[in-house]
Design a protein around this motif. Sequence first.
Motif, PDB file in Angstrom:
ATOM      1  N   ASP A  30       0.671  -1.034   0.047  1.00  0.00           N
ATOM      2  CA  ASP A  30      -0.058  -0.106  -0.189  1.00  0.00           C
ATOM      3  C   ASP A  30       0.799   1.340   0.003  1.00  0.00           C
ATOM      4  OD1 ASP A  30      -2.454  -1.340  -0.032  1.00  0.00           O
ATOM      5  OD2 ASP A  30      -2.397  -1.680   2.247  1.00  0.00           O
ATOM      6  N   PHE A  31       2.056   1.282   0.621  1.00  0.00           N
ATOM      7  CA  PHE A  31       3.025   2.459   0.666  1.00  0.00           C
ATOM      8  C   PHE A  31       4.438   2.070   0.206  1.00  0.00           C
ATOM      9  CE2 PHE A  31      -0.344   2.946   3.702  1.00  0.00           C
ATOM     10  CZ  PHE A  31      -1.014   3.880   3.567  1.00  0.00           C
ATOM     11  N   ALA A  32       5.024   2.888  -0.655  1.00  0.00           N
ATOM     12  CA  ALA A  32       6.199   2.756  -1.046  1.00  0.00           C
ATOM     13  C   ALA A  32       7.377   2.987   0.182  1.00  0.00           C
ATOM     14  CB  ALA A  32       6.639   3.724  -1.959  1.00  0.00           C
ATOM     15  N   GLY A  55      -0.707  10.520  -9.568  1.00  0.00           N
ATOM     16  CA  GLY A  55      -0.308   9.247  -9.881  1.00  0.00           C
ATOM     17  C   GLY A  55       0.301   8.309  -8.634  1.00  0.00           C
ATOM     18  N   LEU A  56      -0.701   8.208  -7.536  1.00  0.00           N
ATOM     19  CA  LEU A  56      -0.362   7.822  -6.402  1.00  0.00           C
ATOM     20  C   LEU A  56      -0.203   6.260  -6.570  1.00  0.00           C
ATOM     21  CD1 LEU A  56      -2.567   9.721  -3.999  1.00  0.00           C
ATOM     22  CD2 LEU A  56      -0.243   9.446  -3.651  1.00  0.00           C
ATOM     23  N   ARG A  57      -1.152   5.450  -7.120  1.00  0.00           N
ATOM     24  CA  ARG A  57      -1.020   3.986  -7.711  1.00  0.00           C
ATOM     25  C   ARG A  57       0.184   4.009  -8.137  1.00  0.00           C
ATOM     26  NH1 ARG A  57      -5.547   1.159  -6.485  1.00  0.00           N
ATOM     27  NH2 ARG A  57      -7.268   2.543  -5.967  1.00  0.00           N
ATOM     28  N   GLU A  58       0.403   4.411  -9.433  1.00  0.00           N
ATOM     29  CA  GLU A  58       1.806   4.214 -10.017  1.00  0.00           C
ATOM     30  C   GLU A  58       3.136   4.441  -9.296  1.00  0.00           C
ATOM     31  OE1 GLU A  58      -1.687   5.071 -12.324  1.00  0.00           O
ATOM     32  OE2 GLU A  58      -0.683   6.260 -10.941  1.00  0.00           O
ATOM     33  N   ALA A  59       3.216   5.546  -7.983  1.00  0.00           N
ATOM     34  CA  ALA A  59       4.186   5.726  -7.349  1.00  0.00           C
ATOM     35  C   ALA A  59       4.381   4.867  -6.237  1.00  0.00           C
ATOM     36  CB  ALA A  59       3.960   7.201  -6.983  1.00  0.00           C
ATOM     37  N   GLY A  60       3.431   3.817  -5.971  1.00  0.00           N
ATOM     38  CA  GLY A  60       3.597   2.882  -5.051  1.00  0.00           C
ATOM     39  C   GLY A  60       2.875   3.320  -3.723  1.00  0.00           C
ATOM     40  N   TYR A  61       1.744   3.988  -4.188  1.00  0.00           N
ATOM     41  CA  TYR A  61       0.712   4.749  -2.681  1.00  0.00           C
ATOM     42  C   TYR A  61      -0.747   4.290  -3.136  1.00  0.00           C
ATOM     43  CZ  TYR A  61       4.955   7.246  -1.226  1.00  0.00           C
ATOM     44  OH  TYR A  61       6.378   7.765  -0.631  1.00  0.00           O
ATOM     45  N   PRO A  62      -0.976   3.003  -3.576  1.00  0.00           N
ATOM     46  CA  PRO A  62      -2.480   3.010  -3.645  1.00  0.00           C
ATOM     47  C   PRO A  62      -3.168   3.052  -2.401  1.00  0.00           C
ATOM     48  CG  PRO A  62      -1.127   0.993  -3.707  1.00  0.00           C
ATOM     49  CD  PRO A  62      -0.349   1.825  -3.621  1.00  0.00           C
ATOM     50  N   GLY A  63      -2.573   2.873  -1.179  1.00  0.00           N
ATOM     51  CA  GLY A  63      -2.991   3.152   0.197  1.00  0.00           C
ATOM     52  C   GLY A  63      -3.810   4.317   0.380  1.00  0.00           C
ATOM     53  N   CYS A  64      -3.034   5.320  -0.281  1.00  0.00           N
ATOM     54  CA  CYS A  64      -3.451   6.808  -0.010  1.00  0.00           C
ATOM     55  C   CYS A  64      -4.732   7.219  -0.715  1.00  0.00           C
ATOM     56  CB  CYS A  64      -2.414   7.804  -0.356  1.00  0.00           C
ATOM     57  SG  CYS A  64      -0.789   7.824   0.428  1.00  0.00           S
ATOM     58  N   THR A  65      -5.054   6.334  -1.853  1.00  0.00           N
ATOM     59  CA  THR A  65      -6.387   6.600  -2.536  1.00  0.00           C
ATOM     60  C   THR A  65      -7.656   5.917  -1.671  1.00  0.00           C
ATOM     61  OG1 THR A  65      -6.377   4.487  -3.621  1.00  0.00           O
ATOM     62  CG2 THR A  65      -5.095   6.449  -4.751  1.00  0.00           C
ATOM     63  N   VAL A  66      -7.560   5.020  -0.620  1.00  0.00           N
ATOM     64  CA  VAL A  66      -8.590   4.726   0.111  1.00  0.00           C
ATOM     65  C   VAL A  66      -8.862   5.128   1.427  1.00  0.00           C
ATOM     66  CG1 VAL A  66      -8.402   2.496  -1.763  1.00  0.00           C
ATOM     67  CG2 VAL A  66      -7.308   2.503   0.878  1.00  0.00           C
ATOM     68  N   ARG A 280      -3.947   9.007   3.540  1.00  0.00           N
ATOM     69  CA  ARG A 280      -3.320   7.814   4.168  1.00  0.00           C
ATOM     70  C   ARG A 280      -4.177   6.918   4.143  1.00  0.00           C
ATOM     71  NH1 ARG A 280      -4.037   5.007   9.015  1.00  0.00           N
ATOM     72  NH2 ARG A 280      -2.339   3.596   9.389  1.00  0.00           N
ATOM     73  N   ALA A 281      -3.969   5.419   3.892  1.00  0.00           N
ATOM     74  CA  ALA A 281      -5.108   4.579   3.649  1.00  0.00           C
ATOM     75  C   ALA A 281      -4.857   3.653   5.012  1.00  0.00           C
ATOM     76  CB  ALA A 281      -4.643   3.424   2.751  1.00  0.00           C
ATOM     77  N   ARG A 282      -5.823   3.137   5.444  1.00  0.00           N
ATOM     78  CA  ARG A 282      -6.126   2.109   6.471  1.00  0.00           C
ATOM     79  C   ARG A 282      -6.998   1.151   6.014  1.00  0.00           C
ATOM     80  NH1 ARG A 282      -8.009   5.397  11.603  1.00  0.00           N
ATOM     81  NH2 ARG A 282      -5.822   5.959  11.780  1.00  0.00           N
ATOM     82  N   ARG A 283      -7.029   0.056   6.563  1.00  0.00           N
ATOM     83  CA  ARG A 283      -8.025  -0.855   6.332  1.00  0.00           C
ATOM     84  C   ARG A 283      -9.205  -0.333   6.808  1.00  0.00           C
ATOM     85  NH1 ARG A 283      -8.240  -6.456   9.756  1.00  0.00           N
ATOM     86  NH2 ARG A 283     -10.254  -6.255   8.913  1.00  0.00           N
ATOM     87  N   PRO A 284     -10.501  -0.594   6.543  1.00  0.00           N
ATOM     88  CA  PRO A 284     -11.690  -0.248   6.966  1.00  0.00           C
ATOM     89  C   PRO A 284     -11.618  -0.170   8.494  1.00  0.00           C
ATOM     90  CG  PRO A 284     -12.410  -1.727   5.138  1.00  0.00           C
ATOM     91  CD  PRO A 284     -10.722  -1.929   5.268  1.00  0.00           C
ATOM     92  N   THR A 285     -11.929   0.980   9.198  1.00  0.00           N
ATOM     93  CA  THR A 285     -11.610   1.276  10.545  1.00  0.00           C
ATOM     94  C   THR A 285     -12.848   0.333  11.248  1.00  0.00           C
ATOM     95  OG1 THR A 285     -13.212   2.848  10.933  1.00  0.00           O
ATOM     96  CG2 THR A 285     -11.114   3.510  10.289  1.00  0.00           C
TER      97      THR A 285
END
Length: 290
Positions: A30-32, A55-66, A280-285
């Motif tokens: 989820d994070f680079a 470009g969050l997903r492409e940069a290795g930060y898909p977690g930030c999008t959720v 910043r992502a986290r799993r559903p709280t």
Amino acid sequence: MGVVHEPLTADCSRCAGLCCVALPFAASADFAVDKAAGTPCGHLQPDFRCGIHDGLREAGYPGCTVFDCFGAGQRVVQVTFGGRDWRRHPELAGPMFAVFPVVRVLHELLRHLTEARALPAAAPFAADLDAALAETDRLAAGTPDELAALDVEPHRRAVADLLGRVSDLARTPGRGPDRRGAQLLGARLRGADLRRASFRGALLVGADLRGADLREADLLGADLRGADLAGADLRDALFLTGPQLTAARGDAATRLPVGLPRPAHWEGGVRGPAKRGRRRARRPTRSTRR
């Protein structure tokens, strides 16, 4: 209906990048990189914008999008701290970062209570829901000291119990299977009839839900990371949020509740307005899981 004074939708232009500073993350899928709580992300710009937002997903930060603060960020900055931010007033950094996660939990509770109050089936619980909305909003309106000292867990449990009772009533008659808290990682549920089921707090990571019927299913706190929702029917699903959908996969045939946009990275997704602050992502709280 109980009054909620602040919007429950994130407005990063009125925040100060709180999710990019206050919350930690660890190097993973989820994070680079690793980042400690209270340390600004290296991509946070002086104006609190994210330098790699597009470009969050492409940069290795898909977690930030959720991650979604449900409007807590702007409330903390604009209301709790009167429009001041931690850069111009560094003495506020610690208190502001401590308060943000508490208000975030309260705003998520407000979001679910507001949804529950609008359900026709919830009429018998109208007074209870109004009282819970008013109390949650009162807590979120506390001073920095009051919020920092608040033990939010008892209130979270009380709201979770109320939402559970509303859900049970809303899914009757013909209530589906009870899979609350179930371990369903990678489960093969393609085309399954899951109407009015409860997946509250269930782990559905990587589950195959293609073409599944999830109408009126309770998905509060369900972990949908990587779940395949292509062609699934989620109309009238209860307590489903945008971050849950963003963490999953879907397509143009996935049917969604009114008001929830199709994520931009899905096939047939529509990109919404650009956000200023990185998330910043986290799993559903667990704020309302039970």
